[in-house]
Design a protein around this motif. Structure first.
Motif, short mmCIF file in Angstrom:
data_model
loop_
_atom_site.label_atom_id
_atom_site.label_comp_id
_atom_site.label_asym_id
_atom_site.label_seq_id
_atom_site.Cartn_x
_atom_site.Cartn_y
_atom_site.Cartn_z
N GLU A 287 -31.36 -43.74 -39.38
CA GLU A 287 -31.52 -44.89 -39.81
C GLU A 287 -30.51 -45.62 -40.89
OE1 GLU A 287 -31.54 -44.10 -45.18
OE2 GLU A 287 -31.59 -42.04 -43.55
N VAL A 288 -28.89 -45.20 -40.09
CA VAL A 288 -27.73 -46.17 -40.01
C VAL A 288 -27.54 -47.24 -39.72
CG1 VAL A 288 -25.23 -46.02 -40.08
CG2 VAL A 288 -26.42 -43.67 -41.54
N LEU A 289 -27.95 -47.06 -38.28
CA LEU A 289 -28.38 -48.19 -37.31
C LEU A 289 -29.41 -49.53 -37.80
CD1 LEU A 289 -27.89 -46.51 -34.01
CD2 LEU A 289 -26.42 -47.98 -35.39
N ASP A 290 -30.61 -48.58 -37.94
CA ASP A 290 -31.25 -49.80 -38.78
C ASP A 290 -31.55 -50.47 -39.97
OD1 ASP A 290 -33.57 -48.57 -36.87
OD2 ASP A 290 -34.18 -46.89 -37.90
N VAL A 295 -29.61 -55.09 -42.34
CA VAL A 295 -28.62 -55.91 -43.28
C VAL A 295 -28.32 -57.27 -42.23
CG1 VAL A 295 -26.31 -55.95 -44.19
CG2 VAL A 295 -27.83 -53.57 -44.54
N LEU A 296 -27.87 -57.03 -41.17
CA LEU A 296 -27.38 -58.14 -40.55
C LEU A 296 -28.71 -59.55 -40.47
CD1 LEU A 296 -25.07 -56.62 -37.96
CD2 LEU A 296 -24.14 -58.13 -40.00
N GLN A 348 -22.83 -51.23 -30.29
CA GLN A 348 -24.78 -50.56 -30.74
C GLN A 348 -24.66 -52.45 -31.68
OE1 GLN A 348 -26.93 -48.83 -29.54
NE2 GLN A 348 -25.29 -48.43 -28.53
N ILE A 349 -23.93 -52.23 -32.51
CA ILE A 349 -24.25 -53.21 -33.93
C ILE A 349 -23.75 -54.25 -32.99
CG2 ILE A 349 -23.62 -54.80 -35.74
CD1 ILE A 349 -25.66 -51.11 -35.52
#
Length: 510
Positions: A287-290, A295-296, A348-349
């Protein structure tokens, strides 16, 4: 007629300049000969000079003031320009539009300081000294960071901030939009980020560790339209706005809005009212990565900057160490410890941004914790610049003892509130060479340049921002553009340049 001003008063100092006898007079009859593609530069010139001079500078094929794009000047790069001023003609040429925009700022500085006033100036002859200038920056990155997360500033002030950056040929406005104490960037898919994360109950009034608070609620957020307008405004002046969205640390405001993003999803948090490093960080579940990607995506829609700053620094890993899901994620990714999730997360980001044609930027704490796709912003130790460049990273040198403008400019007890500790005076800023002296040619080539930082824990008003910023930013602009090292020469030029700052109404340090 008044004597023409010396070219040696320009800040930053031009690469090559020769003053000749005579002057060109701008008056009601002055017309612009605008070459193909130079129209935005002509519009900027008119916009900047009209308030004080009242001159229309109308376009005309017979205009004696010419703006031209010249592909034959390709050796001057993206930002270089040539300016020739004769008694009967002015010619500003560049290979690229950005070069014309830089030349226009030189023209503004060559005119009497009153030309920078926002109010009509009557009775001043608008004389340009006859000169030949060829100008190319030493470094491609000459930036200034302003933190609006700790203390929000209206977009009207951000436009003024951009105007003065452009005058000094600063080409990157690093806008620090999120932190533990506030979230200022609207995200349509996550409205609570600004509805909740954009407001805190009060602010600490002393340094980290102080128990004194002001009891005054603080908040604010920009609209998407305001930020998009700011980006266009800056681009018209040759300034790129680079956004910073902090992760995986410095996220207390986001966790106050969406607790499920943390390592304790049932925990209720406030937007942090303290300064320093908060130990609450993002979780590492899907969920955090999504969330970060969502946001980005919106950030990239608003900011066309090739660089997107992810923060990345000062991320305590204690919560991950004590979190079963985080430990499971570390094991599943083949990481030796939960602490290694920091580099994994940024990888990842960062990869997400790279696949969309952007370049991730991160603060470096040790010089070795960021994935190789990252452009590194080194701040803690001078050795980190050399370490990161040798690893193959593009590097921006932001060494805190030479570029952090939230530190006081002197040890005078009458200085306004500032970050405690090191004094960063004008000479320290001007003495700062972004390229480490031990760097070989290949390593030096990876150092993009330098930038100033203004964190705003103790800075609440535009007047305080300008007092801390000027004239220190003039010193970084000078060193970053020309590589000028002569302190006495800079001080002599600055002595006259302050008249321009005063004409702009800059509330500067004496």
């Amino acid at each position: 007629m008044p004597a023409p001003r010396s070219l040696l008063t320009l800040v930053p100092r031009p690469t090559e300049a020769a003053l000749r006898p005579g002057h060109f007079t701008l008056d009601a009859d002055t017309a612009l000969h605008i070459g193909a593609g130079a129209e935005p530069a002509a519009e900027l010139l008119r916009t900047l000079l009209a308030p004080a001079t009242g001159l229309s500078l109308r376009p005309s094929p017979d205009g004696r003031f010419a703006l031209a794009l010249d592909p034959g000047l390709g050796d001057l790069g993206e930002e270089g320009y040539r300016l020739t001023v004769d008694p009967h003609a002015v010619l500003l040429r560049a290979a690229h539009l950005t070069g014309l925009l830089r030349g226009i700022q030189t023209i503004r500085q060559l005119l009497p300081p009153q030309a920078l006033s926002a109010a009509p100036e009557h009775g001043t002859p608008w004389l340009l000294p006859c000169a030949d200038v060829t100008d190319v920056p030493r470094h491609t990155w000459r930036g200034a960071m302003l933190d609006v997360a700790r203390h929000f500033q209206p977009v009207s002030y951000l436009r003024r901030y951009v105007d003065v950056l452009a005058l000094h040929k600063i080409n990157v406005f690093h806008l620090h939009l999120t932190d533990d104490q506030g979230w200022r960037m609207p995200v349509a898919a996550r409205p609570k980020l600004t509805e909740i994360g954009g407001h805190r109950a009060e602010s600490r009034t002393g340094p980290a560790g102080s128990g004194t608070y002001d009891g005054v609620p603080h908040g604010g957020a920009y609209t998407r339209a305001e930020l998009a307008s700011l980006v266009r405004y800056a681009a018209a002046r040759g300034v790129t706005v680079m956004p910073e969205i902090e992760m995986p640390g410095h996220v207390r405001a986001a966790l106050a809005a969406y607790p499920s993003l943390g390592n304790h999803p049932d925990r209720s948090l406030d937007v942090w009212t303290r300064w320093g490093v908060c130990d609450t960080v993002l979780g590492v579940h899907d969920e955090v990565l999504d969330f970060c990607r969502t946001v980005l995506e919106e950030v990239m829609d608003v900011f066309p900057s090739p660089y997107i700053h992810l923060g990345g620094e000062e991320c305590p890993t204690t919560e991950w160490t004590h979190s079963a899901p985080a430990r499971e994620r570390a094991a599943a990714e083949g990481l030796s410890t939960p602490e290694a999730l920091h580099g994994w997360f940024l990888g990842q980001i960062g990869d997400f941004l790279v696949r969309r044609g952007r370049r991730p930027v991160g603060w470096a704490e040790t010089g070795a914790e960021l994935p190789l796709d990252f452009t590194v912003m080194t701040w803690r130790d001078p050795s980190h610049t050399l370490t990161a460049a040798r690893r193959g990273h593009p590097v921006i040198n932001a060494y805190h003892r030479a570029t952090y403008l939230d530190h006081a400019q002197s040890d005078d007890p009458n200085e306004p509130p500032a970050q405690p500790g090191t004094v960063v005076d004008l000479r320290a800023v001007h003495a700062h060479d972004p390229v480490p002296e031990d760097a070989d040619a290949e390593t030096a080539g990876r150092v993009l340049g330098a930038q100033t930082q203004l964190w705003t824990e103790f800075v609440t008003t535009p007047a305080h921002i300008e007092y801390l910023t000027y004239p220190r930013l003039c010193a970084l602009a000078d060193r970053g553009w020309s590589g000028a090292t002569d302190w006495a020469d800079f001080r002599a030029r600055l002595g006259e340049h302050t008249a321009r700052l005063d004409a702009l109404g800059i509330r500067r340090h004496p």
